[in-house]
Design a protein around this motif. Structure first.
Motif, PDB file in Angstrom:
ATOM      1  N   UNK A  59      45.962   7.533 -76.688  1.00 41.28           N
ATOM      2  CA  UNK A  59      45.378   8.150 -77.874  1.00 41.28           C
ATOM      3  C   UNK A  59      44.417   9.241 -77.399  1.00 41.28           C
ATOM      4  N   UNK A  60      44.336  10.325 -78.154  1.00 37.12           N
ATOM      5  CA  UNK A  60      43.467  11.424 -77.734  1.00 37.12           C
ATOM      6  C   UNK A  60      42.424  11.689 -78.816  1.00 37.12           C
ATOM      7  N   UNK A  61      41.152  11.648 -78.430  1.00 40.08           N
ATOM      8  CA  UNK A  61      40.076  11.951 -79.369  1.00 40.08           C
ATOM      9  C   UNK A  61      39.367  13.215 -78.880  1.00 40.08           C
ATOM     10  N   UNK A  62      39.405  14.252 -79.669  1.00 37.29           N
ATOM     11  CA  UNK A  62      38.789  15.535 -79.304  1.00 37.29           C
ATOM     12  C   UNK A  62      39.158  15.943 -77.880  1.00 37.29           C
ATOM     13  N   UNK A  63      40.421  15.876 -77.588  1.00 41.58           N
ATOM     14  CA  UNK A  63      40.875  16.301 -76.267  1.00 41.58           C
ATOM     15  C   UNK A  63      40.638  15.297 -75.151  1.00 41.58           C
ATOM     16  N   UNK A  64      39.987  14.187 -75.476  1.00 39.41           N
ATOM     17  CA  UNK A  64      39.696  13.177 -74.456  1.00 39.41           C
ATOM     18  C   UNK A  64      40.733  12.046 -74.553  1.00 39.41           C
ATOM     19  N   UNK A  65      41.573  11.890 -73.527  1.00 39.46           N
ATOM     20  CA  UNK A  65      42.570  10.816 -73.624  1.00 39.46           C
ATOM     21  C   UNK A  65      41.925   9.439 -73.419  1.00 39.46           C
ATOM     22  N   UNK A  66      42.250   8.503 -74.305  1.00 40.79           N
ATOM     23  CA  UNK A  66      41.710   7.142 -74.166  1.00 40.79           C
ATOM     24  C   UNK A  66      42.648   6.379 -73.239  1.00 40.79           C
ATOM     25  N   UNK A  67      42.666   6.775 -71.966  1.00 40.05           N
ATOM     26  CA  UNK A  67      43.669   6.227 -71.069  1.00 40.05           C
ATOM     27  C   UNK A  67      43.138   5.140 -70.149  1.00 40.05           C
ATOM     28  N   UNK A  68      41.910   4.691 -70.365  1.00 39.59           N
ATOM     29  CA  UNK A  68      41.433   3.570 -69.545  1.00 39.59           C
ATOM     30  C   UNK A  68      40.861   2.500 -70.467  1.00 39.59           C
ATOM     31  N   UNK A  69      40.672   1.334 -69.895  1.00 33.19           N
ATOM     32  CA  UNK A  69      40.129   0.236 -70.692  1.00 33.19           C
ATOM     33  C   UNK A  69      38.739   0.541 -71.204  1.00 33.19           C
ATOM     34  N   UNK A  70      38.015   1.380 -70.467  1.00 36.25           N
ATOM     35  CA  UNK A  70      36.650   1.703 -70.885  1.00 36.25           C
ATOM     36  C   UNK A  70      36.641   2.581 -72.128  1.00 36.25           C
ATOM     37  N   UNK A  71      37.640   3.460 -72.199  1.00 31.66           N
ATOM     38  CA  UNK A  71      37.652   4.379 -73.331  1.00 31.66           C
ATOM     39  C   UNK A  71      38.283   3.764 -74.566  1.00 31.66           C
ATOM     40  N   UNK A  72      39.361   3.031 -74.375  1.00 32.86           N
ATOM     41  CA  UNK A  72      40.069   2.461 -75.528  1.00 32.86           C
ATOM     42  C   UNK A  72      39.206   1.389 -76.195  1.00 32.86           C
ATOM     43  N   UNK A  73      38.289   0.831 -75.412  1.00 28.98           N
ATOM     44  CA  UNK A  73      37.380  -0.204 -75.918  1.00 28.98           C
ATOM     45  C   UNK A  73      36.699   0.230 -77.219  1.00 28.98           C
ATOM     46  N   UNK A  74      36.201   1.470 -77.228  1.00 34.23           N
ATOM     47  CA  UNK A  74      35.463   1.925 -78.405  1.00 34.23           C
ATOM     48  C   UNK A  74      36.378   2.060 -79.610  1.00 34.23           C
ATOM     49  N   UNK A  75      37.604   2.478 -79.381  1.00 35.53           N
ATOM     50  CA  UNK A  75      38.561   2.571 -80.483  1.00 35.53           C
ATOM     51  C   UNK A  75      38.845   1.181 -81.049  1.00 35.53           C
ATOM     52  N   UNK A  76      39.079   0.230 -80.143  1.00 37.21           N
ATOM     53  CA  UNK A  76      39.424  -1.119 -80.593  1.00 37.21           C
ATOM     54  C   UNK A  76      38.276  -1.707 -81.411  1.00 37.21           C
ATOM     55  N   UNK A  77      37.060  -1.632 -80.862  1.00 39.48           N
ATOM     56  CA  UNK A  77      35.955  -2.273 -81.587  1.00 39.48           C
ATOM     57  C   UNK A  77      35.533  -1.487 -82.826  1.00 39.48           C
ATOM     58  N   UNK A  78      35.868  -0.184 -82.834  1.00 42.61           N
ATOM     59  CA  UNK A  78      35.612   0.579 -84.066  1.00 42.61           C
ATOM     60  C   UNK A  78      36.506   0.066 -85.195  1.00 42.61           C
ATOM     61  N   UNK A  79      37.603  -0.564 -84.844  1.00 45.67           N
ATOM     62  CA  UNK A  79      38.484  -1.131 -85.872  1.00 45.67           C
ATOM     63  C   UNK A  79      38.219  -2.617 -86.103  1.00 45.67           C
ATOM     64  N   UNK A  80      37.678  -3.289 -85.087  1.00 41.80           N
ATOM     65  CA  UNK A  80      37.384  -4.720 -85.243  1.00 41.80           C
ATOM     66  C   UNK A  80      36.309  -4.915 -86.325  1.00 41.80           C
ATOM     67  N   UNK A  81      35.291  -4.064 -86.286  1.00 40.40           N
ATOM     68  CA  UNK A  81      34.171  -4.234 -87.215  1.00 40.40           C
ATOM     69  C   UNK A  81      34.617  -4.110 -88.679  1.00 40.40           C
TER      70      UNK A  81
END
Lengths: 398, 347
Positions: free
Chosen positions: B160-182
C-alpha cells in the motif's frame, strides 16, 4: 612528559592494545547466522524431520572443526508446517531481526512466494525446492535450488519413455499425477511442452490433494485413458497411497516417481505395490560407497543411535555442505552478494559424493543435469542406470 | 465513595465506559502502541500486526456468532474473498489501497449475504455445514481461477502506498492496521447500543420471540452476515497487504477454526472478548515457539517436540475454557474488574 605520567601512558597504551586484540577476535568470532526453515508438523514432515536433523548435525560437525574462517555457524530455526504465510513471517524474522547471511529454505510454495523478497533483499536462498522457476538468474538471481530441478527430472522421465518404447505401431502414452500445490504443479507445464516436442502423447493429468488418503477415483479416471507410463510428483508419504490403490485396481502401468517421492521407505510403506516402480533420484542412498558417507553414518550413529536414517537426512547435510563452501569462498567477512557470487563460482563442486557434482553459473542456477534412475526390486532400491539431460537454455526458468 | 454500578440518569446509563479508568487505559494503550514500533523487532511487529488483523476478523465473527447466534465455519472463506478481491482490485484494476480495501470488504459483504441466505431456514449445526460449503467453494475457485488468483502459485500484492511512501515493512503497515482496528472496535461497541444491535441479540436469544416482537428475521440475520463479512473483508484486505502474498493455503479450514476458538476463548457476545481471544490465539503458538527455542540449548530435541505438541496445547486450551470458563477471557476480565470496583466491600 613527567616521570609519573610515563608508566600511566604506557599502561594506557598497553590496555588499549589489549582491548583491541580482545575486540578483534571477538568480532571475528561472531557466529555466522543461517536461516533454517523446516517442516516438522505439516504434510511433508516425513522428510522435514530428517532434513532438519541432517542440517543440525552438519552444522554441529562444521562447528566442531572450528566453523568457517574461525567463526561458528548458528542456525536460526523456524518450524512452519508447510504453510507459506508462516514461511513469510519466518523470512522476515531471518532477514530483519536475525540478519542471517543465507537462508536454507524448504518447500516450493514458500520459496516461490518469497521470490520477490529474496531478490529485493539480496538474500542467498538455498532451497529444498527444485522448482525450475527458480533456476533463471535473470529472474531470481539469489535463488539456488539445492538439487536437480523438477523440469529436468520430468524431461529425464520423458526421454526414458521415448528410449524404452519399442512398439512402432503407436506412440507411447503418458499421464501425470501431481499434488495440488505449487510443488506438484511446478514442472507440469514444461512436461506438457516437452512431451509434445518429442512426440509422446500426454493422455491424462490427475491432481491429488497435498494430503491424500485415497486416490481411487483419480486412478479410475486415468485408467480409461490407458497410459503406459505415469509420472508421480508428490511426497514419499503420499506416493504409497497412489501405488497401493493402483495395485488394488490392477492397473498395468509403469510408475516413475520424482526425487522427493521415492526413498528407502517406499518399499516398506507400499509393500508389493512398490515392486518395479522407477524413480529419479539425485542423492545417494544410505550406506552407498561415496566419499562423505562414512562421516554421515558416524555422526548419525552418534546423535541418533536408535533411529533408522533416510535419504532426506543426507539432503540436510548436502545443503549445509554447499552453504559452508560458498561462505568459505566468500571470504572472512561475507555479504549476501559475495555468497551469491561464490555460489556462482561452483564448478563441478564435489558434494562429498552425496549427489552428482554441483555447477552454478551466473546464467544458470541448475546445480546439476545428472541423476540416477532407480527401481524397487525385492523390497530394495537399486540403481538402474545414470541418466542426464542436456543443459538446454530453452528450459531455464520453466 | 462509588461502589459498584450506580446510575442516576439516562445519560450515565448510555455511556460506553462507566468510569474514566478504561478511557485513560485505552489512551495510554494507544499511545504505547503508537510509540512502540521503533523499539520493537520485526518479529514482534509481525506478531502485533497479526493480532490487529485477528482482532478485526474476530470481532466480525463474534457479531455473527456471539451476538446473533448464527454459526459460521466459513470465516476463512470470507477472509479469503476479502484478501483476494482487495488484491485483484489493486493488481488488475489498479485501484489504490484506500479504495480497494473498502471495495473488497463490500464484495465480501455481498458474498456473505449469499451464504447467509440459508440461515433463514437452517439453524445450529445445519447452518454450520451450509457455511462450510462456502469454504470449499471459495477454495476451489481460488485454486482454479488461475488467470485471476494465480492459483496455488500465489498472488503477489504490491505494498500500500501513502503519499508516495510504500507500506512495505511491518513497521509501516502497523499504523494502517491499527488505524482500522480502532474504528472497528468502536463501531462494534456502538452497534449493540442501537436498534439493529439489539435486534441481533433478540434473534440470538430466541428468534421466534424476536419475530413476534416485530423483528424481521430475514432482515437482521442477513444484516448480521453482511456486517460480519464486511469485517472479515477488511481483515482480509489487511492480510493481503501485510503478507503481500496470497495463497489458497493461507485460508484453510484451520484458520476458520482458529477464529472460532478466538471467539470461544475470548468470550462469545463480547467485543473485549474478541480482542482477548485474538491476542491469546495469536500469542499462544509464539510463546510455545519461544519456549522451544530457548529449551533447545538444554534439550536439543525440544524444537521438534514442541512443534508437535502445539496442536495438543491448542486443543487443551479450548477444552479448558469450555469446561471452566464457558464465557471466556472476557468473563475473567469482568470478574477482575468488578472485584476491584467493589473492593473492599465485596461481600
Amino acid at each position: 612528559m613527567s616521570r609519573a605520567l610515563g608508566p600511566l601512558v604506557r599502561l594506557l597504551l598497553v590496555g588499549l592494545v589489549a582491548l583491541g586484540l580482545a575486540a578483534a577476535p571477538a568480532e571475528a568470532q561472531a557466529p555466522i547466522k543461517l536461516g533454517n526453515l523446516v517442516d516438522l508438523t505439516g504434510p511433508t514432515s516425513d522428510q522435514g524431520k530428517d532434513i532438519a536433523k541432517g542440517r543440525n548435525d552438519a552444522v554441529q560437525w562444521f562447528n566442531e572443526r572450528g566453523g568457517i574462517h574461525g567463526r561458528k555457524i548458528e542456525l536460526v530455526s523456524v518450524e512452519y508446517g508447510f504453510q507459506p504465510p508462516r514461511a513469510v513471517a519466518a523470512y522476515k524474522k531471518f532477514v530483519e531481526d536475525e540478519k542471517v547471511l543465507l537462508v536454507l529454505g524448504y518447500g516450493t510454495p514458500d520459496t516461490e512466494a518469497l521470490r520477490p523478497f529474496i531478490t529485493k533483499d539480496k538474500m542467498p536462498y538455498l532451497s529444498g525446492s527444485y522448482s525450475g522457476h527458480l533456476t533463471d538468474p535473470r529472474q531470481t538471481p539469489y535463488n539456488f535450488p539445492g538439487g536437480i530441478d523438477y523440469t529436468s527430472q520430468i524431461r529425464i522421465f520423458l526421454n526414458h519413455v521415448k528410449e524404452t518404447w519399442k512398439d512402432t505401431s503407436r506412440k507411447p502414452r503418458v499421464a501425470f499425477i501431481y499434488a495440488d500445490n505449487s510443488y506438484g504443479r511446478a514442472p507440469i507445464e514444461a512436461g506438457r511442452a516437452y512431451a509434445k516436442e518429442i512426440g509422446i502423447d500426454l493422455v491424462d493429468e490427475e491432481i491429488i490433494p497435498t494430503v491424500v488418503v485415497d486416490a481411487t477415483s483419480q486412478l479410475l479416471t486415468m485408467q480409461k485413458k490407458s497410459p503406459d507410463f505415469v509420472y508421480v510428483n508428490t511426497n514419499t508419504q503420499w506416493v504409497p497411497v497412489v501405488l497401493k490403490d493402483s495395485y488394488k485396481l490392477g492397473l498395468k502401468v509403469t510408475y516413475v516417481i520424482n526425487n522427493y517421492g521415492i526413498d528407502e521407505r517406499t518399499p516398506k510403506l507400499a509393500g508389493d505395490a512398490a515392486e518395479g516402480v522407477l524413480g529419479i533420484q539425485d542423492v545417494a542412498y544410505w550406506g552407498e560407497n561415496v566419499s562423505g558417507m562414512k562421516t554421515l553414518m558416524e555422526v548419525h550413529k552418534k546423535n541418533h543411535p536408535n533411529e533408522t536414517p533416510n535419504s532426506p537426512y543426507m539432503r540436510g547435510w548436502l545443503w549445509v555442505i554447499v552453504a559452508a563452501e560458498a561462505i568459505k569462498r566468500a571470504g572472512p567477512n561475507p555479504t549476501g552478494e559475495a555468497v551469491k557470487n561464490a555460489l556462482e563460482s561452483f564448478k563441478e563442486f564435489d558434494t562429498w559424493g552425496l549427489t552428482p557434482p554441483f555447477t552454478y553459473t551466473n546464467e544458470d542456477h541448475r546445480p546439476t543435469n545428472r541423476a540416477r534412475l532407480v527401481q524397487v526390486k525385492g523390497g530394495k532400491i537399486v540403481q538402474v542406470r545414470e541418466v542426464s539431460v542436456d543443459r538446454d537454455m530453452k528450459w531455464i526458468g520453466k | 465513595m462509588k461502589c459498584g454500578g450506580f446510575r442516576v440518569s439516562y445519560g450515565s446509563d448510555e455511556r460506553i465506559f462507566d468510569t474514566a479508568l478504561p478511557i485513560v487505559g485505552l489512551v495510554l494503550l494507544l499511545a504505547g502502541l503508537a510509540v512502540f514500533p521503533p523499539f520493537a523487532t520485526t518479529y514482534w511487529m509481525d506478531v502485533l500486526n497479526r493480532i490487529g488483523i485477528a482482532i478485526i476478523g474476530a470481532i466480525g465473527l463474534n457479531i455473527l456468532l456471539g451476538f446473533t447466534g448464527q454459526i459460521s465455519i466459513g470465516h476463512a472463506a470470507f477472509l479469503a474473498v476479502g484478501a483476494y478481491s482487495t488484491a485483484i482490485l489493486e493488481v488488475n484494476v489498479g485501484l489504490p489501497f484506500f479504495l480497494a480495501i473498502p471495495l473488497g470488504a463490500l464484495i465480501t459483504s455481498g458474498f456473505g449475504l449469499i451464504f447467509g441466505i440459508p440461515s433463514l431456514r437452517l439453524k445450529g449445526l445445519y447452518l454450520a455445514i451450509a457455511t462450510l460449503s462456502a469454504h470449499f467453494i471459495t477454495t476451489f475457485v481460488i485454486v482454479h481461477w488461475e488467470s485471476m488468483t494465480k492459483g496455488v502459485v500465489g498472488l503477489s500484492v504490491p505494498p500500500a502506498v501513502v503519499f508516495g511512501l510504500p507500506l512495505d515493512s511491518d513497521f509501516r503497515i502497523f499504523y494502517l492496521i491499527y488505524a482500522l482496528v480502532v474504528p472497528a472496535i468502536l463501531f462494534a461497541k456502538n452497534l449493540f447500543r442501537t436498534r439493529v444491535g439489539r435486534a441481533f441479540i433478540a434473534v440470538r436469544d430466541r428468534d421466534v420471540a424476536a419475530s413476534v416482537m416485530g423483528v424481521s428475521l430475514l432482515r437482521y440475520k442477513l444484516l448480521a452476515f453482511i456486517v460480519s463479512s464486511f469485517y472479515a473483508g477488511v481483515a482480509g484486505g489487511l492480510m493481503a497487504h501485510h503478507s503481500r502474498i496470497l495463497f489458497p493455503d493461507s485460508f484453510t479450514l484451520l484458520v476458520a477454526i482458529d477464529y472460532l476458538a478466538m471467539v470461544i476463548i475470548g468470550g462469545m457476545g463480547s467485543i473485549v472478548g474478541s480482542i482477548f481471544g485474538a491476542i491469546f490465539m495469536t500469542l499462544l503458538p509464539e510463546v510455545l515457539k519461544l519456549t522451544a527455542t530457548s529449551l533447545t540449548g538444554i534439550y536439543p530435541q525440544a524444537f521438534g517436540f514442541i512443534a508437535s505438541v502445539r496442536d495438543v496445547v491448542f486443543g487443551l486450551a479450548v477444552i479448558f475454557f469450555l469446561m471452566y470458563e464457558p464465557l471466556g477471557l472476557a468473563r475473567i476480565w469482568v470478574r477482575f474488574r468488578s472485584y476491584w470496583q467493589l473492593w473492599p466491600y465485596s461481600y
